[in-house]
Scaffold this motif. Structure first.
Motif, short mmCIF file in Angstrom:
data_model
loop_
_atom_site.label_atom_id
_atom_site.label_comp_id
_atom_site.label_asym_id
_atom_site.label_seq_id
_atom_site.Cartn_x
_atom_site.Cartn_y
_atom_site.Cartn_z
N ASN A 171 -43.30 -10.40 6.77
CA ASN A 171 -42.42 -10.90 7.85
C ASN A 171 -41.86 -12.29 7.54
O ASN A 171 -41.67 -13.11 8.45
CB ASN A 171 -43.18 -10.93 9.19
CG ASN A 171 -43.59 -9.53 9.63
OD1 ASN A 171 -42.76 -8.62 9.70
ND2 ASN A 171 -44.88 -9.35 9.89
N GLU A 174 -38.39 -12.97 9.28
CA GLU A 174 -38.51 -13.41 10.68
C GLU A 174 -39.00 -14.86 10.75
O GLU A 174 -38.58 -15.62 11.61
CB GLU A 174 -39.47 -12.49 11.43
CG GLU A 174 -39.55 -12.77 12.92
CD GLU A 174 -40.50 -11.82 13.64
OE1 GLU A 174 -40.74 -12.02 14.85
OE2 GLU A 174 -41.03 -10.89 12.99
N PHE A 175 -39.88 -15.19 9.82
CA PHE A 175 -40.43 -16.55 9.78
C PHE A 175 -39.32 -17.59 9.57
O PHE A 175 -39.21 -18.55 10.32
CB PHE A 175 -41.47 -16.64 8.66
CG PHE A 175 -41.94 -18.03 8.34
CD1 PHE A 175 -42.79 -18.72 9.19
CD2 PHE A 175 -41.52 -18.67 7.17
CE1 PHE A 175 -43.21 -20.00 8.89
CE2 PHE A 175 -41.94 -19.94 6.86
CZ PHE A 175 -42.80 -20.61 7.72
N TYR A 176 -38.49 -17.39 8.54
CA TYR A 176 -37.48 -18.42 8.27
C TYR A 176 -36.34 -18.41 9.29
O TYR A 176 -35.59 -19.38 9.41
CB TYR A 176 -36.95 -18.35 6.83
CG TYR A 176 -36.02 -17.23 6.47
CD1 TYR A 176 -34.73 -17.16 6.99
CD2 TYR A 176 -36.40 -16.25 5.57
CE1 TYR A 176 -33.85 -16.16 6.64
CE2 TYR A 176 -35.53 -15.23 5.22
CZ TYR A 176 -34.26 -15.18 5.76
OH TYR A 176 -33.39 -14.18 5.41
N GLN A 177 -36.21 -17.30 10.03
CA GLN A 177 -35.19 -17.27 11.08
C GLN A 177 -35.62 -18.04 12.33
O GLN A 177 -34.77 -18.51 13.10
CB GLN A 177 -34.88 -15.82 11.46
CG GLN A 177 -34.07 -15.07 10.40
CD GLN A 177 -33.87 -13.60 10.74
OE1 GLN A 177 -34.56 -13.07 11.63
NE2 GLN A 177 -32.95 -12.95 10.04
N LYS A 178 -36.93 -18.19 12.53
CA LYS A 178 -37.43 -18.82 13.75
C LYS A 178 -38.03 -20.20 13.52
O LYS A 178 -38.47 -20.85 14.47
CB LYS A 178 -38.49 -17.91 14.39
CG LYS A 178 -37.91 -16.60 14.90
CD LYS A 178 -38.95 -15.79 15.63
CE LYS A 178 -38.32 -14.51 16.19
NZ LYS A 178 -39.29 -13.69 16.95
N VAL A 179 -38.04 -20.65 12.26
CA VAL A 179 -38.63 -21.96 11.93
C VAL A 179 -37.56 -22.84 11.30
O VAL A 179 -36.63 -22.33 10.65
CB VAL A 179 -39.83 -21.77 10.97
CG1 VAL A 179 -40.40 -23.11 10.54
CG2 VAL A 179 -40.92 -20.93 11.63
N ARG A 180 -37.68 -24.13 11.50
CA ARG A 180 -36.70 -25.06 10.93
C ARG A 180 -36.66 -24.94 9.41
O ARG A 180 -37.68 -24.68 8.77
CB ARG A 180 -37.06 -26.50 11.30
CG ARG A 180 -36.96 -26.80 12.79
CD ARG A 180 -37.24 -28.27 13.05
NE ARG A 180 -38.49 -28.70 12.43
CZ ARG A 180 -38.85 -29.98 12.29
NH1 ARG A 180 -38.06 -30.95 12.71
NH2 ARG A 180 -40.01 -30.28 11.73
N LEU A 256 -46.44 -21.65 14.47
CA LEU A 256 -45.77 -20.34 14.47
C LEU A 256 -45.47 -19.87 15.89
O LEU A 256 -46.29 -20.07 16.81
CB LEU A 256 -46.65 -19.30 13.78
CG LEU A 256 -46.83 -19.44 12.27
CD1 LEU A 256 -47.82 -18.37 11.79
CD2 LEU A 256 -45.52 -19.28 11.54
N PRO A 257 -44.31 -19.25 16.10
CA PRO A 257 -44.04 -18.62 17.40
C PRO A 257 -45.11 -17.56 17.67
O PRO A 257 -45.65 -16.95 16.74
CB PRO A 257 -42.66 -17.99 17.21
CG PRO A 257 -42.05 -18.74 16.06
CD PRO A 257 -43.18 -19.12 15.17
N LEU A 260 -45.37 -14.20 15.78
CA LEU A 260 -45.64 -14.30 14.34
C LEU A 260 -47.10 -14.61 14.03
O LEU A 260 -47.54 -14.43 12.89
CB LEU A 260 -44.76 -15.38 13.71
CG LEU A 260 -43.35 -14.97 13.29
CD1 LEU A 260 -42.57 -16.15 12.76
CD2 LEU A 260 -43.39 -13.86 12.24
N TYR A 264 -47.78 -12.55 10.66
CA TYR A 264 -47.36 -13.33 9.49
C TYR A 264 -48.55 -13.54 8.57
O TYR A 264 -49.60 -14.05 8.99
CB TYR A 264 -46.79 -14.69 9.93
CG TYR A 264 -46.15 -15.48 8.82
CD1 TYR A 264 -45.00 -15.02 8.20
CD2 TYR A 264 -46.71 -16.68 8.39
CE1 TYR A 264 -44.40 -15.74 7.18
CE2 TYR A 264 -46.11 -17.41 7.37
CZ TYR A 264 -44.96 -16.93 6.76
OH TYR A 264 -44.38 -17.65 5.75
#
Length: 354
Positions: A171, A174-180, A256-257, A260, A264
Motif C-alpha cells: 500500500n 496510498e501512503f504517498y498520496q496521504k502523506v506529505r 499514519l492515517p 493505513l 501498511y
C-alpha cells in the motif's frame, strides 16, 4: 659575452682584475715621470702605488662582479617565473589574462614561485577530495562491485547460482498520496538505509532500488558451509528487515492515517536458482544487473507476500532444508508464468539442526 644575455654573468671577474692591473701600471708610469724625485723614494712610491692599485682593482672588480652576478641571478629567476606562468596558463591552472607583476628581487621571485606551488598543491588537494567523493558516490550506486559476485566478465556475462531477495512495501501508493512529500522521502531514505545495512551485514549485494522495492542478490562466499549458504543468509536478512520495519516507521516520525495503520507494511519474497550476471547499457550509461527467471519469480513472490511475511519458493526451501521453519501455503499463480508455484511462509530459522 653578449651583454643582452640574461643568463648568469658572474664569470666576468677575471676581466675586471685585468682592468685593475692596467690601472696599476698606468699609475706606475705616471709616478715614474716625476724625475725630480729621489730615485730611491720614487721606486718605493711606485711599488706602493702599484700594489695599492692592484689591490683596489681586485676589490672593485670583485664587488662589481658580485653585483652583476646578483642582477644576473635575478634575471634568470624572473625568466623561470615567467616560464612557470606560461606553463600554468597552458594547463588552464591560472587564467590566460593573468599578468605577472614586476619582480623587484630574487626574494619576491621566490615567493611568487612558492605561491604557484601553493596553487598547484591546493588544486591537487581539491582533485583528491573530489575523487574521494566520486568514489564514495559510485560505491553507493554500484554496491561494492569489486568485492562481490560482480567480479565476472562484464562484457560476456556469466550464469551464477544465487538467491534473489525482493522487498515490497504494501500500500505504498496510498501512503504517498496521504502523506506529505517530505515525509515520504524521509521515510524512504531511513528505510532504504536500514535495509541496505542489513543486506550488507548478511553478505548480500543491493542490485537496485525500484521505487519502494529493493532487489538484493546473495551468492556463495568463501568460507560458506553447505548448511549455511547464500540461501540461509538471504532468509536471515529477511527476518531482520521485517523485524526492523516498525522501528523504521517510528523513527521517521510519520503519523499514519488510521486506515493505513493496519494495511501498511512490508512483504519479502525469496527465490534461488541460476541467473545471468553482467553489464548492459550503452556508452553513455552502463548498469550492472542480474537477469532471468530467478529474478522475475522472486519479484512476483514478493508482490504476493502479505504484510510482515517472508515468502520463500520451494527451490529455496529445499536448499535450506529443516533449518528453515515454514508454513506451507497454497500454490500460487505468479502471473505470466505457466503453472502454479509452491511457496512457504518462513517463520524462523532453527539453529540447532545441522
Amino acid at each position: 659575452m653578449d651583454k643582452k644575455d640574461n643568463k648568469y654573468k658572474g664569470g666576468l671577474i677575471g676581466e675586471y682584475i685585468i682592468y685593475g692591473v692596467f690601472v696599476g701600471i698606468a699609475i706606475f708610469l705616471l709616478v715614474k715621470s716625476f724625475e725630480t724625485w729621489n730615485v730611491i723614494q720614487m721606486n718605493t712610491i711606485v711599488w706602493i702605488a702599484f700594489l695599492i692599485s692592484l689591490i683596489s682593482g681586485v676589490i672593485i672588480a670583485g664587488l662589481f662582479s658580485y653585483l652583476l652576478a646578483l642582477r644576473s641571478i635575478k634575471n634568470y629567476v624572473i625568466v623561470i617565473v615567467n616560464d612557470v606562468v606560461k606553463y600554468l596558463q597552458q594547463k588552464s591552472i591560472i587564467p590566460l589574462e593573468y599578468k605577472l607583476e614586476k619582480l623587484k628581487d630574487t626574494i619576491s621571485a621566490r615567493n611568487k614561485i612558492l605561491h604557484f606551488i601553493g596553487i598547484q598543491a591546493d588544486r591537487i588537494t581539491d582533485l583528491t577530495r573530489q575523487k574521494k567523493e566520486y568514489e564514495n558516490t559510485i560505491s553507493r550506486f554500484t554496491d561494492f562491485k569489486g568485492q562481490s559476485m560482480l567480479q565476472v566478465n562484464d562484457a560476456k556475462g556469466e550464469i551464477k547460482d544465487v538467491t534473489i531477495l525482493f522487498t515490497d512495501v504494501k500500500n505504498f501508493t496510498e501512503f504517498y498520496q496521504k502523506v506529505r512529500v517530505e515525509d515520504v522521502m524521509k521515510f524512504l531514505n531511513i528505510y532504504l538505509t536500514e535495509v541496505v545495512n542489513i543486506i550488507h551485514k548478511n553478505k548480500g549485494i543491493v542490485n537496485k532500488f525500484i521505487g519502494d522495492e529493493v532487489m538484493a542478490v546473495f551468492e556463495a562466499k568463501e568460507g560458506d558451509e553447505k548448511e549455511n549458504g547464500h540461501e540461509l543468509r538471504a532468509l536471515a536478512a529477511s527476518f531482520e528487515i521485517l523485524k526492523k520495519f516498525d522501528s523504521i516507521l517510528n523513527s521517521s516520525g510519520i503519523m499514519l492515517p488510521t486506515p493505513l495503520k493496519v494495511s501498511y507494511g512490508i512483504g519479502i519474497g525469496l527465490h534461488s536458482g541460476p541467473a545471468i550476471v553482467g553489464t548492459i547499457g550503452s556508452k553513455e550509461r552502463m548498469e550492472f544487473t542480474v537477469l532471468g527467471d530467478t529474478v522475475e519469480i522472486a519479484n512476483r513472490i514478493a508482490l504476493a507476500s502479505g504484510i510482515g511475511v517472508a515468502l520463500i519458493s520451494a527451490d529455496t526451501y529445499q536448499r535450506i532444508g529443516k533449518k528453515a521453519e515454514v508454513i506451507e501455503c497454497e500454490p500460487l499463480n505468479l502471473g505470466g508464468k505457466e503453472g502454479l508455484y509452491k511457496v512457504y511462509i518462513a517463520t524462523g530459522i532453527n539453529l540447532i539442526i545441522r
